[in-house]
Design an enzyme around this catalytic site. Structure first.
Site, mmCIF file in Angstrom:
data_model
loop_
_atom_site.group_PDB
_atom_site.id
_atom_site.type_symbol
_atom_site.label_atom_id
_atom_site.label_comp_id
_atom_site.label_asym_id
_atom_site.label_seq_id
_atom_site.Cartn_x
_atom_site.Cartn_y
_atom_site.Cartn_z
ATOM 1 N N TYR A 130 0.431 -68.794 1.354
ATOM 2 C CA TYR A 130 1.440 -69.756 2.099
ATOM 3 C C TYR A 130 2.519 -69.700 1.598
ATOM 4 O O TYR A 130 3.389 -69.739 2.028
ATOM 5 C CB TYR A 130 0.882 -70.765 1.578
ATOM 6 C CG TYR A 130 -0.240 -71.902 1.448
ATOM 7 C CD1 TYR A 130 -1.102 -71.083 2.725
ATOM 8 C CD2 TYR A 130 -0.895 -72.979 0.975
ATOM 9 C CE1 TYR A 130 -2.227 -71.964 3.316
ATOM 10 C CE2 TYR A 130 -1.865 -73.934 1.988
ATOM 11 C CZ TYR A 130 -2.559 -73.074 2.632
ATOM 12 O OH TYR A 130 -3.702 -73.503 2.722
ATOM 13 N N LYS A 186 -12.961 -64.776 -3.860
ATOM 14 C CA LYS A 186 -12.871 -64.152 -3.338
ATOM 15 C C LYS A 186 -13.443 -62.698 -2.829
ATOM 16 O O LYS A 186 -12.875 -61.560 -2.578
ATOM 17 C CB LYS A 186 -12.462 -64.231 -1.551
ATOM 18 C CG LYS A 186 -13.778 -64.076 -0.420
ATOM 19 C CD LYS A 186 -14.951 -64.541 -0.196
ATOM 20 C CE LYS A 186 -15.812 -63.832 1.238
ATOM 21 N NZ LYS A 186 -17.191 -64.519 1.228
ATOM 22 N N ASP A 193 -16.857 -68.975 -1.138
ATOM 23 C CA ASP A 193 -18.023 -69.657 0.343
ATOM 24 C C ASP A 193 -19.017 -70.112 -0.665
ATOM 25 O O ASP A 193 -19.743 -71.743 -0.764
ATOM 26 C CB ASP A 193 -18.415 -69.003 0.921
ATOM 27 C CG ASP A 193 -18.661 -67.372 -0.114
ATOM 28 O OD1 ASP A 193 -18.202 -67.080 -0.749
ATOM 29 O OD2 ASP A 193 -18.769 -66.487 1.378
ATOM 30 N N ASP A 248 -6.536 -75.530 -1.903
ATOM 31 C CA ASP A 248 -5.977 -76.802 -0.452
ATOM 32 C C ASP A 248 -8.033 -76.999 0.120
ATOM 33 O O ASP A 248 -8.025 -78.273 0.294
ATOM 34 C CB ASP A 248 -5.406 -75.596 0.331
ATOM 35 C CG ASP A 248 -4.279 -77.190 1.528
ATOM 36 O OD1 ASP A 248 -4.808 -78.159 0.587
ATOM 37 O OD2 ASP A 248 -3.820 -76.129 2.203
ATOM 38 N N ASP A 303 -9.922 -81.028 -1.164
ATOM 39 C CA ASP A 303 -9.891 -82.363 -0.363
ATOM 40 C C ASP A 303 -11.486 -82.130 0.126
ATOM 41 O O ASP A 303 -11.503 -83.158 0.678
ATOM 42 C CB ASP A 303 -10.050 -81.235 1.354
ATOM 43 C CG ASP A 303 -8.279 -81.699 2.099
ATOM 44 O OD1 ASP A 303 -7.244 -82.110 0.931
ATOM 45 O OD2 ASP A 303 -8.342 -81.698 3.345
#
Ligand code: NAD
Length: 356
Positions: free
Chosen positions: A140, A191, A223, A247, A251
């Site tokens: 970001y 990852k 994942d 992020d 959620d």
């Protein structure tokens, strides 16, 4: 000494839910809480008034405060603005200017709301996860970024995922410290099979673990972590991860609990200064209707009292008051089920104040 709270309602339902949190703070002030509140503009409303989503005045107010209470930013109205002045820039600017590198996102399932989850009650009941998300680095913020036009006329968009060792170390330290006060387990999510930067992330976390061997450490690819969150979420205690993975996963964890309207968050810097906000956005689809759930924002005030204002007993009072209104069957539309009493945003706020 009087502690200072910067109050930044922002956009959409931000205005409505922060109004309820202010009622709660005022009640605690009446009971002896020594704080002063100062309001500022941020997001789209700040852009409309000043031409920027993060006016200098707001930044100054935030920097001079012990804690910041933020509603939410964004909305349809500002979606076509240039990205440099979109409401979200106000939020990202506050995070980076204040160095708020550690985002704490609890996902707790209140027993009273076990039916609100889309997962089977036995999978989620008793759920209590803390997601520790790195907030000021990663993709970001990484440079270079942008959209360029190639020689053949095709456009190419690019962002950069970059982490320094010191950034990984300080967020992992926060995760180990929090785990020590909870279930003593940390799962670091990366990852590392594909991205070199997260391979390094894993190495740094492993090195730090040598000094934190009282905590059980595991690693998981993002994942698989997403899959495990919906398959068997109670296996997790503290999860620590990058800005973007955090992020998304937070959620997902939020929805395990049934409502995004129930979950608070804290973002801390190295000085213990913090910004407190619900994890949801400005919900333009329901803004101005007095139906939004204010409990995530009210619970953010509890986190503020605990992590930045050194008032744990007041924090406990708020959390108990929220449990009381849930026990009494009060529900905003997002957590409503048959047999409960449907209430508006302001009625929910009033009920919490009464329960206090
Ligand atoms: P959102 O969280 O605003 O809304 C998602 C869904 O959840 C909507 O259906 C909404 O009505 C519902 N919802 C959210 N909060 C609720 C509450 N307190 N009570 C009841 N229902 C609630 O996410 P979105 O729709 O993806 O984004 C809307 C805007 O918010 C966008 O402009 C986005 O950029 C912004 N946003 C801001 C933040 C922030 O300020 N921290 C975070 C996420 C999104």
């Amino acid at each position: 000494m009087t502690k200072k709270i910067a109050v930044l309602p922002g956009d959409g339902i931000g205005q409505e839910i922060v109004a309820e949190a202010i009622k709660v703070i005022k009640k605690l002030q009446a009971d002896g809480l020594d704080v002063e509140m100062n309001e500022g503009l941020v997001g789209g409303t700040a852009y409309d008034a000043t031409g920027t989503p993060l006016p200098e005045e707001t930044l100054k107010l935030a920097k001079e405060s012990d804690a910041i209470l933020l509603g939410a930013v964004g909305g349809y109205k500002w979606e076509s603005l240039d990205i440099s002045v979109r409401p979200e820039k106000g939020l990202l600017g506050l995070r980076s200017e204040l160095g708020l590198f550690a985002n704490l996102r609890p996902a707790i399932l209140y027993p009273q709301l076990a039916d609100a989850s889309t997962l089977k009650p036995e999978v989620v009941s008793g759920l209590d996860i803390m997601i520790v998300r790195e907030l000021t680095g990663g993709i970001y913020f990484g440079q270079p970024r942008g959209v360029r036009t190639l020689d053949n006329g095709e456009r190419e968009g690019f962002n950069t995922l970059v982490y320094r060792e010191s950034e990984v170390k300080r967020i992992a330290e926060v995760a180990f410290d929090i785990a020590r006060k909870r279930g003593k387990k940390v799962c670091s999510v990366d990852k590392a099979n594909v991205l070199e930067v997260t391979e390094m992330w894993r190495d740094v976390v492993n090195e730090l673990h040598k000094d934190n061997s009282d905590i059980e450490l595991s690693h998981m690819y993002v994942d698989n972590a997403a899959m495990q969150l919906v398959r068997a979420p109670k296996q997790f205690d503290v999860m620590v991860t990058t800005n973007m993975f955090g992020d998304i996963l937070s959620d997902c964890a939020a929805m395990l609990t049934g409502s995004i309207g129930m979950l608070p968050s804290a973002s801390l810097n190295e000085k213990g200064q913090g910004m407190y906000e619900p994890i949801h956005g400005s919900a333009p689809d329901i803004a101005g209707q007095n139906v939004a759930n204010p409990l995530a924002t009210i619970l953010s005030v509890a986190m503020m009292l605990r992590y930045s204002l050194d008032e744990p007993a007041m924090a406990d009072r708020i959390e108990k008051a929220v449990e009381k209104v849930l026990d009494d069957g009060l529900r905003t539309a997002d957590i409503y089920s048959d047999g409960m009493k449907k209430v508006s945003t302001s009625e929910m706020g009033d009920a919490v104040v009464a329960a206090l």
